[in-house]
Design an enzyme around this catalytic site. Structure first.
Site, mmCIF file in Angstrom:
data_model
loop_
_atom_site.group_PDB
_atom_site.id
_atom_site.type_symbol
_atom_site.label_atom_id
_atom_site.label_comp_id
_atom_site.label_asym_id
_atom_site.label_seq_id
_atom_site.Cartn_x
_atom_site.Cartn_y
_atom_site.Cartn_z
ATOM 1 N N LYS A 131 4.787 -7.269 11.114
ATOM 2 C CA LYS A 131 3.674 -8.171 10.799
ATOM 3 C C LYS A 131 3.739 -9.388 11.719
ATOM 4 O O LYS A 131 4.829 -9.828 12.077
ATOM 5 C CB LYS A 131 3.800 -8.671 9.350
ATOM 6 C CG LYS A 131 3.422 -7.656 8.292
ATOM 7 C CD LYS A 131 3.525 -8.258 6.902
ATOM 8 C CE LYS A 131 3.265 -7.238 5.807
ATOM 9 N NZ LYS A 131 1.885 -6.746 5.764
ATOM 10 N N ASP A 142 5.384 -8.667 -2.444
ATOM 11 C CA ASP A 142 5.081 -7.242 -2.388
ATOM 12 C C ASP A 142 5.802 -6.439 -3.480
ATOM 13 O O ASP A 142 5.634 -5.230 -3.563
ATOM 14 C CB ASP A 142 5.425 -6.696 -0.994
ATOM 15 C CG ASP A 142 4.417 -5.673 -0.523
ATOM 16 O OD1 ASP A 142 3.326 -5.599 -1.126
ATOM 17 O OD2 ASP A 142 4.740 -4.916 0.421
ATOM 18 N N ASP A 186 3.782 -0.455 8.464
ATOM 19 C CA ASP A 186 3.381 -1.505 7.520
ATOM 20 C C ASP A 186 2.565 -0.928 6.364
ATOM 21 O O ASP A 186 2.331 -1.610 5.366
ATOM 22 C CB ASP A 186 2.597 -2.595 8.257
ATOM 23 C CG ASP A 186 2.502 -3.884 7.460
ATOM 24 O OD1 ASP A 186 3.235 -4.015 6.452
ATOM 25 O OD2 ASP A 186 1.709 -4.763 7.850
ATOM 26 N N GLU A 195 3.556 0.958 4.139
ATOM 27 C CA GLU A 195 4.766 1.526 3.534
ATOM 28 C C GLU A 195 4.656 1.716 2.029
ATOM 29 O O GLU A 195 5.293 2.604 1.469
ATOM 30 C CB GLU A 195 5.974 0.629 3.856
ATOM 31 C CG GLU A 195 6.190 -0.574 2.920
ATOM 32 C CD GLU A 195 5.019 -1.558 2.869
ATOM 33 O OE1 GLU A 195 4.283 -1.638 3.865
ATOM 34 O OE2 GLU A 195 4.832 -2.224 1.841
ATOM 35 N N ARG A 207 2.297 2.859 0.173
ATOM 36 C CA ARG A 207 1.762 4.166 -0.219
ATOM 37 C C ARG A 207 2.793 5.272 -0.038
ATOM 38 O O ARG A 207 2.771 6.278 -0.748
ATOM 39 C CB ARG A 207 0.469 4.452 0.560
ATOM 40 C CG ARG A 207 0.638 4.486 2.052
ATOM 41 C CD ARG A 207 -0.676 4.396 2.802
ATOM 42 N NE ARG A 207 -1.187 3.030 2.888
ATOM 43 C CZ ARG A 207 -2.348 2.687 3.442
ATOM 44 N NH1 ARG A 207 -3.124 3.618 3.960
ATOM 45 N NH2 ARG A 207 -2.731 1.428 3.494
#
Ligand code: BES
Ligand code: ZN
Ligand code: ZN
Length: 485
Positions: free
Chosen positions: A259, A270, A329, A331, A333
């Site tokens: 990122k 997150d 990124d 990740e 899912r």
């Protein structure tokens, strides 16, 4: 904070401060005691406007009209106003319009507790919420033929709900250095001990045995090893069986698809889906709801390093589907694909709800304050929408469609982990997850993208800066409804 319920009239209650709610249009009415002073101070009784009359020991707070949402937010604002004062106790009338409106009472309690929340673990000087005792008067007890027991129960449910939300906020706000996958597992084990839940924690060896290779791939470059957590609340005669699945990325650096610096700030958020599941499990146990609830959490840190998983890798998920990694990124899912597979293997649920800060696209689509509700069937989605409304959370549906689904096609594997179009990213992420839901469960599953409301860098409504506990209140409401069917 202690709550006391009394049938004594408000004037006869001994408390340091009186909290008075004024409906905007009522400011001119005779029953407002301090009209002149309020006018002098410029108080217009707009929604959430407060006016503290120190000489009278009265705090006025405005609402647009009397309803649960307005009262909840007004109460939170009142407590925020009092945070810098020395008032230790507070009395308040009940603002119930009729005998069926115990929800007003619950909203008041929730608002007070949610508004009193502050996170100062990392501050050297701790903010102290001065208010310790709150006395609520059911003065109109006779007029409305109120049931004391129902009123007390509304207060207790409000307390449990707000405490669970604040519990979730605390974990979300904890830094990635202090909260990593093992920490989430320890918190779950602590809950199990305190509230008689079952708890199973899977470590890497067992994760490998369970063929959760996509989750393991995301976790590989971190010094913190992943965990999958399974918490269970099992009453004797459950009215329904529910699985809750939470994304628990204790930090999301983006991995090798790193990122940009500014986007990495706050990525401790997150793990909010996992934290919501923990808060919900706590409330369900405390309320002892007659529903069997399984909380599954995929706890992982997404980092960079020589061992990191890469764009171009092809991973095999627990259900056997192959996934082309085109962006590390995306990740969440990947982690959820395996945890959803595991949850379906372990439990035959009536409904499955996943909570995830899955996409920035959800924030773009619906803004900071609203969760995106997705899935294949309107029935469970509407259940969530209704429960969210009743709880004071904002949620809206984003519909799947076949054209966006095609954007996940891969030339080398069964599916790609990102869409080939930059638009509709919340929906394509939801449709990706749907590929990991077994046929028989397609209509039982709902995906809740909480990326917008889970963590906001300003205060809003009854929520403070930082973790909000998004998902907790809406799901408690839904589970209560299922339990009382
Ligand atoms: N955790 C993020 C999503 C996110 C972004 C949550 C901002 C809260 C605020 C997720 O893992 C992610 O990075 N998603 C990518 C997906 C993209 C690579 C397809 C995103 O949203 O940019
Ligand atoms: Zn990410
Ligand atoms: Zn993420």
């Amino acid at each position: 904070m202690n709550f006391e319920l009394t049938i004594s009239p408000i004037n006869e209650i001994d408390a340091a401060l009186e909290l008075i709610v004024v409906v905007n249009k009522n400011l001119k009415h005779d029953f407002i005691q301090d009209k002149k002073l309020l006018k002098k101070s410029g108080f217009k009784a707009g929604q959430d406007e407060t006016c503290l009359l120190i000489e009278k020991n009265r705090l006025y707070v405005g609402v647009e009209s009397i309803n649960d949402d307005n009262l909840r937010i007004a109460m939170a604002k009142a407590l925020q106003t009092l945070s810098s004062t020395k008032y230790k106790s507070l009395k308040i009338a009940n603002y119930m319009e009729n005998k069926t409106s115990y929800s007003n009472l619950r909203a008041i309690v929730e608002g007070l507790l949610l508004g009193a929340y502050s996170f100062d673990t990392y501050k050297t000087t701790k903010a102290k919420q001065p208010i310790k005792d709150i006395i609520i008067s059911l003065e109109e007890y006779n007029a409305f033929d109120l049931d004391m027991e129902d009123a007390a129960s509304a207060i207790e449910l409000g307390q449990i709900t707000a405490d669970a939300t604040n519990f979730t906020r605390d974990i979300v706000n904890t830094t990635p250095e202090d909260c990593f996958p093992e920490t989430l597992a320890n918190i779950a084990e602590g809950l199990a001990e305190d509230f008689e839940l079952e708890c199973k924690v899977l470590k890497p060896k067992q994760l490998r045995k369970e063929k959760m290779e996509t989750l393991l791939a995301v976790a590989r470059a971190s010094r913190h090893k992943p965990r999958v957590i399974h918490l269970t609340h099992k009453p004797k005669n459950p009215k329904a069986v529910i699985s809750l699945i939470g994304k628990g990325l204790t930090y999301d650096s983006g991995g090798l698809s790193l990122k940009p610096g500014a986007s990495m700030v706050n990525m401790k958020l997150d793990k909010s889906g996992a934290c919501a599941v923990l808060g919900i499990m706590k409330a369900v146990a405390e309320m002892n709801l007659e529903v069997e609830v399984h909380g599954f959490i995929g706890a992982v840190e997404n980092m960079i390093g020589g061992d990191a998983y890469k764009p171009d890798d092809v991973l095999v998920a627990k259900n056997g589907k192959t996934i082309e990694v085109r962006n590390t990124d995306a990740e969440g899912r990947l982690v959820l694909a395996d945890v959803l597979g595991y949850a379906q293997q372990e439990v035959e649920a009536d409904y499955m709800f996943d909570f995830a800060t899955l996409t920035g696209a959800s924030v773009v689509a619906v803004g900071h304050y609203t969760s995106s509700i997705m899935g294949n069937c309107d029935v469970p989605k509407d259940m969530i929408i209704d429960a969210a409304k009743a709880s004071g959370e904002l949620a809206t549906k984003l519909d799947f469609n076949r054209h966006l689904g095609k954007c996940l096609k891969s030339n080398v594997a069964d599916i790609s982990n990102i869409s080939n179009t930059p638009y509709g990213g919340a929906i394509t992420a939801g449709m990706f997850l749907s590929e990991f839901i077994n046929k028989e469960n397609k209509d039982k599953w709902v995906h809740i993208d909480i990326a917008g409301p889970a963590y906001v860098e300003h205060a809003w409504g009854e929520n403070p800066i930082g973790g909000s506990g998004a998902g907790v209140r809406m799901m408690i409401k839904l589970l209560e409804k299922l339990a009382n069917k």
